[in-house]
Design a protein around this motif. Structure first.
Motif, PDB file in Angstrom:
ATOM      1  N   ASP A 337       0.836  -1.203   0.000  1.00 26.71           N
ATOM      2  CA  ASP A 337       0.000   0.000   0.000  1.00 26.71           C
ATOM      3  C   ASP A 337       0.870   1.251   0.000  1.00 26.71           C
ATOM      4  O   ASP A 337       0.840   2.069   0.917  1.00 26.71           O
ATOM      5  N   PHE A 338       1.649   1.380  -1.070  1.00 30.65           N
ATOM      6  CA  PHE A 338       2.522   2.535  -1.247  1.00 30.65           C
ATOM      7  C   PHE A 338       2.364   3.050  -2.667  1.00 30.65           C
ATOM      8  O   PHE A 338       2.440   2.278  -3.626  1.00 30.65           O
ATOM      9  N   ASP A 339       2.129   4.358  -2.802  1.00 31.53           N
ATOM     10  CA  ASP A 339       1.930   4.957  -4.115  1.00 31.53           C
ATOM     11  C   ASP A 339       2.905   6.115  -4.321  1.00 31.53           C
ATOM     12  O   ASP A 339       3.043   6.973  -3.436  1.00 31.53           O
ATOM     13  N   LEU A 340       3.532   6.132  -5.480  1.00 28.74           N
ATOM     14  CA  LEU A 340       4.419   7.223  -5.864  1.00 28.74           C
ATOM     15  C   LEU A 340       3.733   8.007  -6.978  1.00 28.74           C
ATOM     16  O   LEU A 340       3.399   7.448  -8.028  1.00 28.74           O
ATOM     17  N   LEU A 341       3.494   9.303  -6.734  1.00 34.41           N
ATOM     18  CA  LEU A 341       2.839  10.175  -7.707  1.00 34.41           C
ATOM     19  C   LEU A 341       3.843  11.161  -8.268  1.00 34.41           C
ATOM     20  O   LEU A 341       4.661  11.710  -7.525  1.00 34.41           O
ATOM     21  N   SER A 342       3.766  11.394  -9.559  1.00 37.49           N
ATOM     22  CA  SER A 342       4.622  12.373 -10.211  1.00 37.49           C
ATOM     23  C   SER A 342       3.791  13.596 -10.570  1.00 37.49           C
ATOM     24  O   SER A 342       2.803  13.499 -11.306  1.00 37.49           O
ATOM     25  N   ALA A 343       4.187  14.759 -10.034  1.00 35.66           N
ATOM     26  CA  ALA A 343       3.533  16.026 -10.361  1.00 35.66           C
ATOM     27  C   ALA A 343       4.435  16.765 -11.337  1.00 35.66           C
ATOM     28  O   ALA A 343       5.367  17.461 -10.934  1.00 35.66           O
ATOM     29  N   ARG A 344       4.171  16.596 -12.627  1.00 38.66           N
ATOM     30  CA  ARG A 344       5.005  17.193 -13.668  1.00 38.66           C
ATOM     31  C   ARG A 344       4.262  18.344 -14.326  1.00 38.66           C
ATOM     32  O   ARG A 344       3.065  18.243 -14.618  1.00 38.66           O
ATOM     33  N   ALA A 345       4.975  19.430 -14.564  1.00 37.91           N
ATOM     34  CA  ALA A 345       4.352  20.575 -15.218  1.00 37.91           C
ATOM     35  C   ALA A 345       3.817  20.192 -16.600  1.00 37.91           C
ATOM     36  O   ALA A 345       2.812  20.745 -17.057  1.00 37.91           O
ATOM     37  N   ALA A 346       4.463  19.234 -17.247  1.00 43.07           N
ATOM     38  CA  ALA A 346       4.008  18.803 -18.567  1.00 43.07           C
ATOM     39  C   ALA A 346       2.627  18.167 -18.519  1.00 43.07           C
ATOM     40  O   ALA A 346       1.898  18.154 -19.515  1.00 43.07           O
ATOM     41  N   ASP A 347       2.251  17.626 -17.353  1.00 39.64           N
ATOM     42  CA  ASP A 347       0.955  16.962 -17.200  1.00 39.64           C
ATOM     43  C   ASP A 347      -0.096  17.852 -16.536  1.00 39.64           C
ATOM     44  O   ASP A 347      -1.283  17.508 -16.550  1.00 39.64           O
ATOM     45  N   LEU A 348       0.338  18.941 -15.922  1.00 36.10           N
ATOM     46  CA  LEU A 348      -0.557  19.764 -15.106  1.00 36.10           C
ATOM     47  C   LEU A 348      -0.633  21.171 -15.679  1.00 36.10           C
ATOM     48  O   LEU A 348       0.271  21.987 -15.471  1.00 36.10           O
ATOM     49  N   PRO A 349      -1.683  21.483 -16.434  1.00 38.82           N
ATOM     50  CA  PRO A 349      -1.792  22.788 -17.098  1.00 38.82           C
ATOM     51  C   PRO A 349      -1.661  23.949 -16.113  1.00 38.82           C
ATOM     52  O   PRO A 349      -2.338  23.988 -15.086  1.00 38.82           O
ATOM     53  N   GLY A 350      -0.749  24.870 -16.417  1.00 38.35           N
ATOM     54  CA  GLY A 350      -0.598  26.053 -15.590  1.00 38.35           C
ATOM     55  C   GLY A 350       0.335  25.907 -14.411  1.00 38.35           C
ATOM     56  O   GLY A 350       0.613  26.890 -13.713  1.00 38.35           O
TER      57      GLY A 350
END
Length: 427
Positions: A337-350
């Motif tokens: 029960d471990f999740d790694l999330l990537s917050a990339r500007a290329a995926d997130l408008p603005g």
């Protein structure tokens, strides 16, 4: 005496220099026709909001208006903070509009009106004997939980260079955007409130881990919270991660499962990567789910790596891990029960490419946080996209059609709530 007064005046001046906390942009789920305020049958339609707090900062002054220094003390102080959003007695209709519309206008401030200390408990004292004032404080938490749609208690652990006012306001705005459905406690560790004294924060954060663990054990023992959730932002991970490792270590008369850990969320964690992974291996089986959200271009964590001489958990360098630890991370991401999330500007408008505040500043990411914390949804249930590295490490990203996926998730929640109300009314 004069020297003491000068020191106190300096501390207060440092606090006063902190920039104000402004209401974060509305999460995308609040731009949907169905938002979380509608789920609150006991919604307090007021610009005023309360959160609980606990701190191991050295305190002085009266209990109704204490001042908390940047130094650690020997007690855990427990209390209630009252804040005002917008100031000047703003109406609920005005605040609702601010909270449910996308706007580039200057956001309203969150202002702390009072910090009412209810009890103090010695750090290191027995969790089963906190004293009557502390027990009354825990009963107050239970009363808040009884009136909330969310039966969990969420602890917010702030980052470095953060004053009491800022940390309390950040916890309050998170509570606000749960639709005020969640009970939130802000854990105020002794940050120096000064970017130039980051070494102080690193030192005091690590020293605070036992006090954090003690607080969680007391809350588990003396409140009816279904789960105790943790959000540890940035350098707050230096407090929460070793604290969770303490909680995950069995001892005579203590079962780690007794603390009822729920969701654990580390947004942009500023903690030594190798140590973070080592601590995660100690406690990973006890929370419902552990989530780490990273931005590999995070400018704050670039500087922290230089200062700390090691990569940060929110901007990790996998080559620093031993082969055994690297393999454990792969296994954890795939089967535990471990999740790694990537917050990339290329995926997130603005999103600003080097952002360190993306988890509450970007409407998609803040929506994902709320779905995780409130509903215990796994990443795929929240509309995220699964990916694999060349080494088979699983991680999650925001897909191009995230807004459409989010609308579908919210519609399903509304339909489930309507069905439950129908079942209840026919019984």
């Amino acid at each position: 005496m004069i020297r003491l007064l000068v020191c106190l005046a300096t501390l207060l001046a440092l606090t006063a220099c902190q920039p104000p906390v402004r209401l974060m942009p509305a999460p995308a789920i609040f731009l949907n026709e169905h938002n979380l305020f509608a789920a609150n049958a006991n919604l307090d339609r007021s610009a005023e909001i309360q959160v609980f707090y606990a701190t191991n900062r050295l305190a002085f002054g009266p209990s109704g208006a204490p001042a908390y220094t940047v130094f650690p003390g020997n007690d855990l102080h427990l209390g209630v903070a009252t804040l005002d959003i917008g100031g000047g007695g703003r109406s609920w209709d005005w605040l609702y509009e601010q909270s449910t519309q996308a706007s580039a206008e200057r956001r309203p401030q969150l202002l702390v009106n009072s910090m009412d200390r209810k009890a103090s408990v010695a750090v290191g004292s027995r969790e089963d004997a906190p004293g009557e004032e502390a027990l009354a404080f825990f009963r107050q938490i239970d009363q808040a939980l009884a009136g909330s749609a969310d039966p969990d208690l969420t602890i917010y652990v702030h980052g470095a260079n953060t004053s009491v006012g800022r940390a309390t306001a950040q916890a309050a705005q998170y509570r606000h955007f749960t639709g005020r459905n969640s009970v939130v406690l802000s854990f105020l560790w002794p940050s120096a409130e000064n970017f130039m004294r980051f070494s102080h924060d690193v030192s005091k954060a690590g020293q605070t881990a036992p006090a954090f663990a003690q607080l969680v054990r007391m809350l588990a023992q003396h409140t009816r919270a279904r789960h105790i959730n943790v959000i540890a932002y940035s350098s707050g991970a230096m407090v929460a991660s070793p604290g969770l490792a303490i909680l995950g270590t069995p001892a005579e008369g203590y079962d780690p499962a007794s603390v009822r850990l729920g969701e654990v969320y580390f947004p942009a964690p500023d903690a030594d990567f190798r140590q973070f992974v080592s601590e995660l291996q100690v406690y990973h089986g006890y929370p419902r789910r552990v989530t780490v959200t990273v931005n590999m271009h995070d400018s704050v964590l670039v500087l922290s790596r230089v200062h700390q001489r090691g990569s940060r958990a929110g901007r990790p360098d996998p080559t620093e891990l031993s082969p055994e630890d690297a393999q454990w991370m792969v296994e954890a991401s795939r089967r535990l029960d471990f999740d790694l999330l990537s917050a990339r500007a290329a995926d997130l408008p603005g999103m600003e490419r080097r952002s360190h505040i993306f988890w509450y500043d970007h409407p998609w990411v803040s929506s994902d946080v709320l779905l995780k914390m409130l509903f215990h949804f796994a990443p795929e249930e929240r509309g995220l996209q699964r990916n694999l590295t060349a080494d088979d490490l699983e991680y999650w990203t925001f897909p191009e059609d995230y807004e459409a996926r989010l609308d579908a998730v919210m519609d399903e929640l509304v339909q489930a709530a309507a069905a439950q109300r129908g079942e209840t009314s026919t019984q």
